[in-house]
Write a protein that holds these residues in place. Structure first.
Motif, PDB file in Angstrom:
ATOM      1  N   GLY A   1       0.846  -1.201   0.000  1.00 45.98           N
ATOM      2  CA  GLY A   1       0.000   0.000   0.000  1.00 45.98           C
ATOM      3  C   GLY A   1       0.875   1.243   0.000  1.00 45.98           C
ATOM      4  N   PRO A   2       0.273   2.440  -0.117  1.00 51.52           N
ATOM      5  CA  PRO A   2       1.104   3.648  -0.179  1.00 51.52           C
ATOM      6  C   PRO A   2       1.979   3.784   1.068  1.00 51.52           C
ATOM      7  N   ALA A   3       3.224   4.239   0.847  1.00 51.18           N
ATOM      8  CA  ALA A   3       4.131   4.447   1.979  1.00 51.18           C
ATOM      9  C   ALA A   3       3.913   5.865   2.484  1.00 51.18           C
TER      10      ALA A   3
ATOM     11  N   ASP B   1     -12.564  18.329  11.859  1.00 49.21           N
ATOM     12  CA  ASP B   1     -11.108  18.436  11.787  1.00 49.21           C
ATOM     13  C   ASP B   1     -10.673  17.628  10.562  1.00 49.21           C
ATOM     14  N   ALA B   2     -10.564  18.321   9.422  1.00 47.80           N
ATOM     15  CA  ALA B   2     -10.199  17.650   8.162  1.00 47.80           C
ATOM     16  C   ALA B   2      -9.079  18.440   7.512  1.00 47.80           C
ATOM     17  N   GLN B   3      -7.954  17.782   7.312  1.00 40.96           N
ATOM     18  CA  GLN B   3      -6.810  18.506   6.739  1.00 40.96           C
ATOM     19  C   GLN B   3      -6.097  17.652   5.715  1.00 40.96           C
ATOM     20  N   TYR B   4      -5.509  18.346   4.744  1.00 43.88           N
ATOM     21  CA  TYR B   4      -4.744  17.649   3.713  1.00 43.88           C
ATOM     22  C   TYR B   4      -3.313  17.407   4.180  1.00 43.88           C
ATOM     23  N   THR B   5      -2.846  16.186   3.866  1.00 49.33           N
ATOM     24  CA  THR B   5      -1.443  15.820   4.104  1.00 49.33           C
ATOM     25  C   THR B   5      -0.726  15.832   2.753  1.00 49.33           C
ATOM     26  N   LYS B   6       0.589  15.714   2.802  1.00 47.69           N
ATOM     27  CA  LYS B   6       1.379  15.657   1.563  1.00 47.69           C
ATOM     28  C   LYS B   6       1.292  14.256   0.963  1.00 47.69           C
ATOM     29  N   ASN B   7       1.370  14.162  -0.353  1.00 48.72           N
ATOM     30  CA  ASN B   7       1.714  12.861  -0.935  1.00 48.72           C
ATOM     31  C   ASN B   7       2.915  13.079  -1.848  1.00 48.72           C
ATOM     32  N   GLN B   8       3.296  12.020  -2.581  1.00 49.62           N
ATOM     33  CA  GLN B   8       4.536  12.137  -3.377  1.00 49.62           C
ATOM     34  C   GLN B   8       4.446  13.225  -4.441  1.00 49.62           C
ATOM     35  N   ALA B   9       3.230  13.568  -4.850  1.00 49.41           N
ATOM     36  CA  ALA B   9       3.066  14.564  -5.912  1.00 49.41           C
ATOM     37  C   ALA B   9       3.084  16.002  -5.382  1.00 49.41           C
TER      38      ALA B   9
ATOM     39  N   PHE C   1     -13.624  13.646  11.522  1.00 46.60           N
ATOM     40  CA  PHE C   1     -12.173  13.631  11.335  1.00 46.60           C
ATOM     41  C   PHE C   1     -11.831  13.074   9.954  1.00 46.60           C
ATOM     42  N   PHE C   2     -10.851  13.734   9.320  1.00 45.58           N
ATOM     43  CA  PHE C   2     -10.294  13.222   8.056  1.00 45.58           C
ATOM     44  C   PHE C   2      -8.849  13.684   7.919  1.00 45.58           C
ATOM     45  N   ARG C   3      -7.968  12.764   7.557  1.00 44.05           N
ATOM     46  CA  ARG C   3      -6.597  13.113   7.159  1.00 44.05           C
ATOM     47  C   ARG C   3      -6.263  12.358   5.891  1.00 44.05           C
ATOM     48  N   GLY C   4      -5.744  13.083   4.925  1.00 39.21           N
ATOM     49  CA  GLY C   4      -5.353  12.412   3.694  1.00 39.21           C
ATOM     50  C   GLY C   4      -4.925  13.454   2.690  1.00 39.21           C
ATOM     51  N   SER C   5      -4.388  12.997   1.568  1.00 38.78           N
ATOM     52  CA  SER C   5      -3.893  13.963   0.591  1.00 38.78           C
ATOM     53  C   SER C   5      -4.986  14.266  -0.435  1.00 38.78           C
ATOM     54  N   ARG C   6      -4.684  15.195  -1.324  1.00 41.26           N
ATOM     55  CA  ARG C   6      -5.722  15.675  -2.255  1.00 41.26           C
ATOM     56  C   ARG C   6      -5.723  14.816  -3.527  1.00 41.26           C
ATOM     57  N   THR C   7      -5.964  13.504  -3.350  1.00 42.83           N
ATOM     58  CA  THR C   7      -5.984  12.614  -4.519  1.00 42.83           C
ATOM     59  C   THR C   7      -7.282  12.778  -5.310  1.00 42.83           C
ATOM     60  N   SER C   8      -8.246  13.453  -4.714  1.00 41.60           N
ATOM     61  CA  SER C   8      -9.467  13.777  -5.456  1.00 41.60           C
ATOM     62  C   SER C   8     -10.010  15.098  -4.902  1.00 41.60           C
TER      63      SER C   8
ATOM     64  N   SER D   1       3.729  22.274  -3.630  1.00 39.37           N
ATOM     65  CA  SER D   1       3.597  23.532  -2.885  1.00 39.37           C
ATOM     66  C   SER D   1       2.267  23.488  -2.123  1.00 39.37           C
ATOM     67  N   ASP D   2       2.026  24.546  -1.319  1.00 39.85           N
ATOM     68  CA  ASP D   2       0.780  24.602  -0.547  1.00 39.85           C
ATOM     69  C   ASP D   2      -0.470  24.567  -1.434  1.00 39.85           C
ATOM     70  N   ALA D   3      -0.306  24.891  -2.715  1.00 41.75           N
ATOM     71  CA  ALA D   3      -1.459  24.807  -3.628  1.00 41.75           C
ATOM     72  C   ALA D   3      -2.000  23.381  -3.638  1.00 41.75           C
ATOM     73  N   ASP D   4      -1.133  22.399  -3.487  1.00 41.78           N
ATOM     74  CA  ASP D   4      -1.565  20.990  -3.520  1.00 41.78           C
ATOM     75  C   ASP D   4      -2.251  20.559  -2.226  1.00 41.78           C
ATOM     76  N   THR D   5      -2.211  21.404  -1.219  1.00 38.79           N
ATOM     77  CA  THR D   5      -2.953  21.123   0.016  1.00 38.79           C
ATOM     78  C   THR D   5      -3.993  22.239   0.224  1.00 38.79           C
ATOM     79  N   LEU D   6      -4.512  22.713  -0.892  1.00 38.22           N
ATOM     80  CA  LEU D   6      -5.556  23.749  -0.922  1.00 38.22           C
ATOM     81  C   LEU D   6      -5.125  24.993  -0.113  1.00 38.22           C
ATOM     82  N   TYR D   7      -3.929  25.447  -0.424  1.00 36.87           N
ATOM     83  CA  TYR D   7      -3.369  26.696   0.117  1.00 36.87           C
ATOM     84  C   TYR D   7      -3.286  26.715   1.640  1.00 36.87           C
TER      85      TYR D   7
END
Ligand code: UDP
Length: 350
Positions: free
Chosen positions: A136-138, A198-206, A173-180, A209-215
């Motif tokens: 699975g994803p690392a 409490d829902a926040q975007y985490t980084k993924n390999q892609a 609660f939600f934690r995850g990256s912006r894959t969708s 910049s902060d644009a990828d975590t919705l600024y």
């Protein structure tokens, strides 16, 4: 309306038979039905261009030398090697990419490719994802990749015991990256109503910049076990189905499942309003608030659905069920091959 939906769903619900992976049997029948007249060598030769070729010959497993994602292939091979001693000879194509391959709507020719996730538009035949074992994803918390469902079942259900319903925070609660982008509404709601969500975007390999975590700066990752502190957990599709879904149920929290297009093999065994709350991907922030507040005000209804969701996964998505699904799938698939499979000398033994 929500009350009516729940009542109707529960009145119409018949629990599945909890032996011999019967809860998932219809999925095998459904996915193999386009191939009911048999699979020809010509169809197989086209399928081979869409994934990794495997053969099972004389109870041993062979694979083409290159595998695009070695740890995903290893996660698949864990099951194939364990089951091969009781399987007939066959050859199959296993797609380890994130997305399925054979789309009806795009006019693709009907050929047999096994994929972990798909929508109704695809002929792909679903198999239990590699990440039930490994590959699975690392992420920082699971540096070798999410896997070992057997261990997660225990550690997350133990965390659920530490956080019984009445001690959980009455928050989403939600934690995850912006894959969708479907995830954006909840992330934005969290920024305007942090006491509720409490829902926040985490980084993924892609991430660049902060644009990828919705600024906003990326949030730290949070383990599945830590999710159990919250009453309400959201699941979203990613590129295809997200591996998150099955883990969320183990917290005995109420799962909100957004969208119903992307499937894994066990999704049809989980019923909306009975085991989880279905949410439209088009739901705006106000609608999401309406759902959360409803369950905050109807706490015993929420905990009943959460408990049923937990029990369904606990009873019917065991390691034995996953193995049983693979076994039935492969036995039924092998019966459809219309030609005698000859050992391909270019393959390596796994
Ligand atoms: N994940 C996690 N904690 C986090 C972020 C992600 O456990 O803080 C898990 C998540 O549940 C999923 C995987 O890591 O199984 C990848 O999550 P992501 O949101 O990046 O992508 P997805 O696969 O859901 O599209």
């Amino acid at each position: 309306m929500i009350n009516k939906n729940i009542k109707e769903a529960i009145d119409n619900y018949k629990s599945c038979e909890n032996t011999n992976c019967k809860c998932h049997e219809d999925v095998i029948n459904h996915d193999l039905s386009p191939f009911k007249d048999g699979i020809t060598k010509e169809q197989f030769d086209i399928a081979v261009t869409k994934g990794t070729k495997y053969q099972i010959i004389d109870r041993k497993v062979y694979r083409q030398k290159d595998c695009h994602f070695p740890s995903r292939c290893a996660g698949v091979e864990h099951y194939l090697v364990a089951l091969a001693p009781k399987l007939p000879n066959m050859e199959l194509v296993i797609n380890t990419r994130d997305w399925p391959q054979i789309n009806r709507a795009w006019g693709h020719q009907k050929v047999p490719v096994l994929s972990f996730s798909k929508t109704k538009d695809y002929y792909d035949i679903m198999y239990p994802a590699w990440s039930f074992w490994e590959g699975g994803p690392a992420i920082s918390l699971y540096p070798t990749g999410i896997g070992r469902w057997d261990k997660h079942r225990l550690s997350i259900s133990e965390a659920a015991e530490k956080w019984p319903w009445n001690e959980k925070k009455s928050q989403v609660f939600f934690r995850g990256s912006r894959t969708s982008e479907e995830r954006d509404a909840l992330i934005l709601l969290s920024r305007s109503r942090p006491e509720l969500v409490d829902a926040q975007y985490t980084k993924n390999q892609a991430w660049k910049s902060d644009a990828d975590t919705l600024y906003a700066p990326p949030a730290s990752e949070v383990s599945f076990e830590e999710h159990c502190k919250y009453k309400y957990l959201f699941n979203y599709r990613g590129v295809a189905a997200s591996f998150r879904f099955k883990h969320l149920f183990l917290c005995k929290s109420l799962v909100f499942h957004v969208g119903n297009d992307w499937l894994e093999f066990f999704y049809p065994s989980l019923k909306p309003w009975v085991h989880y709350i279905p949410i439209s991907p088009k739901a705006n922030q106000e609608e999401i608030i309406k759902y959360i507040e409803y369950f905050q005000q109807n706490d015993s209804l929420a905990t009943e659905i959460a408990d049923r969701g937990f029990q369904q996964i606990w009873d019917n998505l065991t390691v034995k069920d996953v193995k049983c699904y693979w076994r039935k799938l492969l036995k039924n698939y092998a019966k459809l091959l219309k030609y005698e499979v000859k050992k391909d000398i270019d393959l390596i033994k796994v």
